[in-house]
Design an enzyme around this catalytic site. Structure first.
Site: not given
Ligand code: F6P
Length: 480
Positions: A167, A173, A227-228, A313, A344, A451
């Site tokens: 975005k 990254e 973004g999310r 977030e 488990h 960042k």
């Protein structure tokens, strides 16, 4: 809860709800009709109805960034301020999708992180049954040479399309991975690699253009889409390539059905509102610090990290809209594992640990009713029952206290539509909790400092900084 069930044979029908393709059984909660009523009153006191309208009407609900959060407008193109834009850009995107689905590409590599990764990853995994048979999907998110090399070993450069999804188009990254991949592709297919094999999805068209992307190879995600919350936009490109435009329309329609329910239903019959209020009930009245997402479906395994970002977030905040420190807890820690695996690993703690941790069991109805389907269903329900009823025993270490809450969400098959509904359900649950907690669910300032520190640490690694606190660690890392 055991007593409540014993005294009230009607409890299941009073505390369950069907909305279209989703069914919710919330009877295994520490509540009575009065609890629900009081929680709904609390929501009213927080002006929830007005706040819902403010969200849908595009008011600047993101108060620190002074902008709306209009992900709902991406699935309702009928009548809103941005619909012309959305319709036009979606037509352009769909045209591209149809070209690719009928063209030479066989491998699709999505390069992005956070919301530009988890939505595409989760949905393409969930809806594999609806996949076009010819395309293979890969995801590169973190900076990790081993992972990148593994993906490169699987793809054929001539038939690979890279989607650089960011975005902001500033995420370190993603930009680094994109740079490495561009170089690799230029070596493999020549200097036209970028124009022929790369597209960008971003709200920063200028930045993408500065990196060599032609305007017609850039698809927008807008500032007013978090973004999310962006899987409904061009960030969903891998999903659209996989299930086709019609499938994506069904996905959007599912979310829209949940939007309409959320906007229209009374609070005590409103699925996202009920889930949100029960979450607040445990977080703030019982000090529950965590919440489990337990999908009994391998196809939904990536729903867990997806909801971790969506929830934590959004509501992992400690100041109010008025910028004051909050005297109460907000987002619980979201964790989970798919299906029987969780039983488990950490279910021991859920049944006998010292903490109260509510669970959302997410189940999928199967049209085939195979033996495995029945075992999956029975496994989840037996866990919910055991959490609720517990078991007395002469020996303390064998006693299960019970009275531990859970919800069961049952999907009418896993389809683009039901998945759209499920994701919108959680988006709205998170929104309601943000309203009650009086936090801005649409910013994420907490991730900024890390960042900013990254380039500083990198220069110190190159010998350019001299933070004495880091010297020892850097020497260890360098082996000097
Ligand atoms: O984690 C911070 C964040 O800004 C997320 O909100 C976002 O989804 C992710 O980074 C990726 O951002 P972008 O799409 O701008 O690369």
């Amino acid at each position: 809860m055991r007593d409540m069930f014993a005294q009230d044979s009607d409890r299941f029908s009073r505390f369950s709800l069907q909305v279209d393709d989703l069914f919710l059984d919330y009877s295994r909660n520490r509540m009575t009709d009065q609890t629900i009523q009081l929680l709904c009153n609390m929501a009213q006191q927080h002006n929830l109805s007005q706040r819902i309208e403010a969200l849908f009407n595009g008011e600047a609900v993101n108060t620190t960034e002074h902008r709306p959060a209009l992900h709902t407008a991406l699935r309702d193109t009928n009548q809103n301020a941005v619909s012309d834009l959305v319709v036009a850009e979606r037509a352009r995107l769909y045209e591209f999708v149809n070209e690719v689905r009928h063209g030479k590409f066989r491998h699709i590599v999505n390069v992005g992180i956070g919301g530009s990764y988890l939505g595409p990853l989760m949905t393409t995994h969930a809806l594999k049954e609806f996949a076009s048979p010819n395309l293979n999907f890969y995801f590169i998110s973190c900076v990790d040479k081993a992972h990148l090399d593994e993906v490169l070993a699987h793809i054929d450069p001539e038939t690979t399309l890279f989607i650089i999804s960011s975005k902001s188009f500033t995420t370190f990254e993603t930009l680094l991975n994109a740079q490495i991949l561009k170089r690799w592709m230029e070596e493999k297919v020549g200097k036209n690699a970028v124009s022929n094999h790369f597209v960008a999805v971003t709200s920063a068209k200028d930045k993408a253009q500065a990196q060599g992307f032609a305007a017609e190879r850039i698809f927008p995600v807008w500032e007013w889409v978090g973004g999310r919350y962006s899987i409904w936009s061009a960030i969903g490109l891998p999903l659209i390539l996989m299930i086709g435009t019609q499938g994506f329309d069904e996905f959007l329609a599912g979310a829209r059905a949940m939007d309409e329910h959320f906007r229209g239903a009374d609070f005590d019959k409103n699925m996202p509102v009920l889930l949100a209020l029960l979450g607040v009930w445990y977080t703030n009245f019982f000090e529950a610090g965590a919440h489990v997402i337990a999908p009994y479906s391998q196809r939904l395994r990536y729903l867990i990290p997806y909801l971790q970002q969506a929830d934590m977030e959004s509501n992992g905040k400690r100041v109010s809209h008025q910028r004051e420190l909050l005297p109460y807890q907000t987002s619980p820690v979201i964790f989970g594992e798919a299906g029987c695996n969780a039983q488990h690993t950490y279910h021991q703690l859920l049944h006998q640990g010292t903490r109260l941790i509510p669970v959302d069991f997410i189940l999928v109805k199967s049209p085939e009713n195979t033996q495995q389907d029945d075992v999956l269903f029975a496994s989840a329900v037996s866990q919910a029952q055991a959490l609720m009823s517990g078991e007395a025993h002469a020996e303390a270490h064998r006693t299960l206290p019970g009275n531990r809450p859970s919800n069961i969400i049952l999907l009418n098959q896993l389809t683009p539509r039901s998945l759209g509904m499920l994701l919108a359900l959680y988006e709205h649950k998170i929104f309601v909790q943000g309203v009650i907690w009086n936090v801005n669910s649409f910013d994420q300032w907490g991730v900024e400092l890390g960042k900013q520190l990254l380039p500083r640490i990198l220069s110190q690694l190159e010998g350019k900084g001299d933070d004495p606190a880091l010297m020892g660690l850097i020497k260890q890392y360098r082996g000097t």
